[in-house]
Design a protein around this motif. Structure first.
Motif, short mmCIF file in Angstrom:
data_model
loop_
_atom_site.label_atom_id
_atom_site.label_comp_id
_atom_site.label_asym_id
_atom_site.label_seq_id
_atom_site.Cartn_x
_atom_site.Cartn_y
_atom_site.Cartn_z
N VAL A 421 -2.82 6.37 2.42
CA VAL A 421 -4.06 6.75 2.88
C VAL A 421 -5.53 5.73 3.26
O VAL A 421 -5.28 4.64 2.41
N GLU A 422 -6.49 6.00 4.14
CA GLU A 422 -7.25 4.66 4.20
C GLU A 422 -8.44 5.87 4.44
O GLU A 422 -8.78 6.92 4.46
N ILE A 423 -9.43 4.40 3.34
CA ILE A 423 -10.54 5.26 2.52
C ILE A 423 -11.34 4.90 3.53
O ILE A 423 -12.32 5.93 3.79
N ARG A 424 -11.91 3.84 3.53
CA ARG A 424 -13.07 3.35 4.86
C ARG A 424 -12.29 1.38 5.53
O ARG A 424 -11.10 1.64 5.15
N PRO A 425 -12.94 1.49 6.16
CA PRO A 425 -12.15 0.12 7.23
C PRO A 425 -11.75 -1.01 6.15
O PRO A 425 -12.92 -1.47 5.47
N GLY A 426 -10.89 -1.47 6.33
CA GLY A 426 -9.95 -2.05 5.47
C GLY A 426 -9.29 -2.33 4.11
O GLY A 426 -9.45 -2.66 3.18
N VAL A 427 -9.53 -0.91 3.86
CA VAL A 427 -9.56 -0.15 2.43
C VAL A 427 -8.21 0.85 1.96
O VAL A 427 -8.52 1.85 3.53
N PHE A 428 -7.41 0.89 1.56
CA PHE A 428 -6.14 1.73 1.55
C PHE A 428 -6.36 2.45 0.37
O PHE A 428 -6.16 1.05 -0.76
N TYR A 429 -5.34 3.10 -0.11
CA TYR A 429 -4.63 3.81 -1.23
C TYR A 429 -3.52 3.99 -1.19
O TYR A 429 -3.23 4.42 0.30
N GLY A 430 -2.54 3.73 -1.93
CA GLY A 430 -0.85 4.67 -1.39
C GLY A 430 -0.69 4.98 -2.48
O GLY A 430 -1.04 4.25 -3.88
N LEU A 431 0.25 5.14 -2.94
CA LEU A 431 1.58 5.55 -4.32
C LEU A 431 3.06 4.71 -3.79
O LEU A 431 3.85 4.52 -2.84
N ASN A 432 3.44 4.03 -5.04
CA ASN A 432 4.65 3.87 -4.76
C ASN A 432 5.23 4.40 -5.97
O ASN A 432 4.95 5.23 -6.72
N GLU A 433 7.38 5.02 -5.28
CA GLU A 433 7.75 5.73 -6.01
C GLU A 433 7.90 4.54 -7.78
O GLU A 433 8.28 6.19 -8.14
N TYR A 434 8.53 4.26 -7.30
CA TYR A 434 8.95 3.08 -8.31
C TYR A 434 7.95 2.50 -9.24
O TYR A 434 7.00 1.50 -8.34
N GLY A 435 7.46 2.49 -10.42
CA GLY A 435 6.14 1.81 -11.30
C GLY A 435 6.82 0.07 -11.75
O GLY A 435 6.04 -0.19 -12.16
N GLY A 436 7.91 -0.21 -11.73
CA GLY A 436 8.49 -1.50 -12.20
C GLY A 436 9.08 -1.04 -14.02
O GLY A 436 9.22 -0.31 -14.35
N GLN A 437 8.45 -2.82 -14.66
CA GLN A 437 8.12 -3.26 -15.87
C GLN A 437 7.81 -1.63 -16.48
O GLN A 437 7.11 -1.27 -17.67
N LYS A 438 6.25 -1.75 -16.20
CA LYS A 438 5.08 -1.05 -16.48
C LYS A 438 4.82 0.09 -16.38
O LYS A 438 4.27 1.07 -17.24
N SER A 439 6.07 1.25 -15.67
CA SER A 439 5.82 2.69 -15.81
C SER A 439 7.15 3.34 -15.14
O SER A 439 7.72 2.41 -14.52
N THR A 440 7.98 4.13 -15.47
CA THR A 440 8.66 5.39 -15.24
C THR A 440 8.28 6.13 -13.93
O THR A 440 9.44 6.59 -14.09
N GLY A 441 7.00 5.94 -13.88
CA GLY A 441 6.83 7.06 -12.90
C GLY A 441 6.31 6.35 -12.01
O GLY A 441 6.37 5.07 -11.69
N SER A 442 5.77 7.14 -10.38
CA SER A 442 5.06 6.82 -9.70
C SER A 442 3.78 6.03 -9.79
O SER A 442 2.78 6.13 -10.74
N VAL A 443 3.30 4.87 -9.01
CA VAL A 443 2.27 4.54 -9.30
C VAL A 443 1.17 4.58 -7.63
O VAL A 443 1.29 4.21 -6.91
#
Length: 450
Positions: A421-443
């Motif tokens: 999702v684009e918040i403003r020009p040049g700045v975006f937020y997104g979602l990762n399905e896997y969290g790596g070593q620090k999370s078992t859920g989405s990040v």
């Protein structure tokens, strides 16, 4: 009817669950038919260090960040008139459904602007309730409307309404008859105030390529805010019609609705069941196939995500496979990005991973930016060259792609991006399905262009 239903969408829907419970906290840097190119699962071994510099800075959030207006849309939360944010938990909540193979029924969660979470509604607590919620949307009356892919009086899923004060009602249950649709994909409120959407199964016809008994090709429907449903089209009506629609339809500037089917269409030489279609359908149910995928090995295959309506009036879309790319582990190509006008002109803009091992593969989200370029995510590959790592990319309308950031190493850092999702020009937020070593859920992640 219940005994014949298959939970054809459940496995795919599980990946959509947003689980941002505290796992260390704070911010750190850094259907019934087999798809031609399935999403890869993470492998147990870490991947190599990136070999190319990133063109963006990415930070990860293992808890909901402060300032929810920025991160909400990427976390698939919508803001309601009461100032709180609401979203679905595909599985979760206190109740258990499907006794023969128990799963959590799912819930609607509420998040305050300060990031405090609670459950607004837990599915499965009343007789004939739906379960496995897929999505919610804010109606023009200020109420929340959504669908579940399972449950209800007849087992085929439900259309429901939820007020911000917690009043919940099932407005329609799918699966009452053999010709009714089952497993709704999502809804959009049309300009006439009614909701429109598709079911991935049910309808008037049987498609042999789909391993579900009975009528299984899917439907396109209209449903009023009172829950009066009309089936406007049953897919699989001819040898060139699409079958098994997926994603949420969009309404074009011409007033018609546009969507995709994962199989069907007139080309079967590359993939036996047909490579899928893009369709246009009027509010009265008159359907036109705008494009059939799979004409040759360079065409896209099996579109399975919602189309995107750009501010330029053009419709954009993606296929997770096809395109002729050879630098991924998919059998039918690494995915494509395409555009479509309401006049019916189709153009492939980009095919992933043609001889480029650092290119992403399997596009998973797409948007048209305020700067006139397309931005999106690919769920696999990238500079780490690992299946399931993924990228964020920028794509010009002329077809020039830039890999902005590569996720991974796998199982170490967050990976497999599914939303942007684009918040403003040049700045975006997104979602990762896997969290790596620090999370078992989405990040959640935040990306700022360098």
């Amino acid at each position: 009817m219940k005994s014949k239903l298959k939970n054809v969408a459940l496995a795919a829907l599980t990946a959509l669950t947003v689980n941002l419970s505290a796992c260390g906290g704070g911010e750190s840097s850094g259907s019934g038919v087999t798809l031609p190119s399935p999403t890869p699962s993470p492998s147990p071994s870490p991947s190599p260090t990136p070999t190319t510099p990133s063109k963006a800075t990415v930070s990860f959030f293992y808890t909901l960040p402060e300032g929810m207006p920025d991160g909400a849309a990427a976390a698939e939360l919508i803001r309601a008139p009461d100032g709180n944010y609401y979203g679905v938990m595909v599985q979760g909540g206190p109740n258990t459904c499907r006794p023969q193979s128990p799963i959590s029924c799912g819930a609607i969660r509420k998040v305050t602007a300060a990031g405090q979470e609670s459950i607004a509604y837990a599915f499965g607590g009343i007789p004939d309730d739906g379960y496995t919620p897929l999505m919610i949307t804010l109606g023009r009356d200020g109420m929340l409307y959504g669908v579940t892919t399972n449950g209800g009086e007849f087992g085929g899923g439900t259309f429901f309404r939820l007020t911000t004060s917690g009043d919940y009602k099932v407005l329609y249950s799918w699966g009452a008859t053999e010709t009714d649709g089952v497993v709704p994909n999502g809804i959009v409120q049309g300009t006439d105030g009614n909701f429109y959407g598709t079911t991935s199964s049910g309808g008037d016809h049987h498609c042999d390529i789909i391993p579900v008994s009975g009528n299984n090709c899917g439907t396109f429907f209209k449903i009023t805010i009172a829950g009066e449903k009309t089936t406007l089209h049953s897919f699989g009506s001819s040898s060139i019609d699409g079958a098994e629609p997926l994603g949420t339809v969009i309404q074009g500037a011409d007033g018609n609705f546009y969507g995709v089917t994962i199989i069907g269409g007139k080309f079967t030489s590359v993939y036996e069941g047909g490579g899928g279609t893009v369709f246009k359908i009027t509010p009265q149910g008159v359907l036109t196939i705008v494009h059939s995928f799979g004409e040759n090995i360079n065409d896209g295959l099996a579109p399975n995500r919602s189309l995107v309506k750009g501010s330029d009036g053009i419709i954009y879309g993606m296929t997770p496979s096809g395109g002729g790319g050879d630098s991924c582990n998919f059998n039918f190509g690494c995915g494509t990005i395409f555009s479509l006008t309401t006049g019916g002109f189709y153009r492939q803009i980009y095919a992933f991973a043609k001889g480029n091992f650092e290119d992403g593969s399997g596009p998973s989200s797409l948007l048209l930016s305020q700067d006139g370029n397309l931005y999106g995510t690919a769920i696999s590959r990238g500079a780490n060259r690992c299946d399931g790592c993924g990228t964020v990319f920028r794509l010009t309308k002329a077809g020039a792609l830039t890999n902005l950031f590569s996720f991974g190493p796998l199982n170490v850092e967050p990976s497999s991006p599914t939303n942007l999702v684009e918040i403003r020009p040049g700045v975006f937020y997104g979602l990762n399905e896997y969290g790596g070593q620090k999370s078992t859920g989405s990040v959640l992640f935040k990306m700022t262009l360098n």
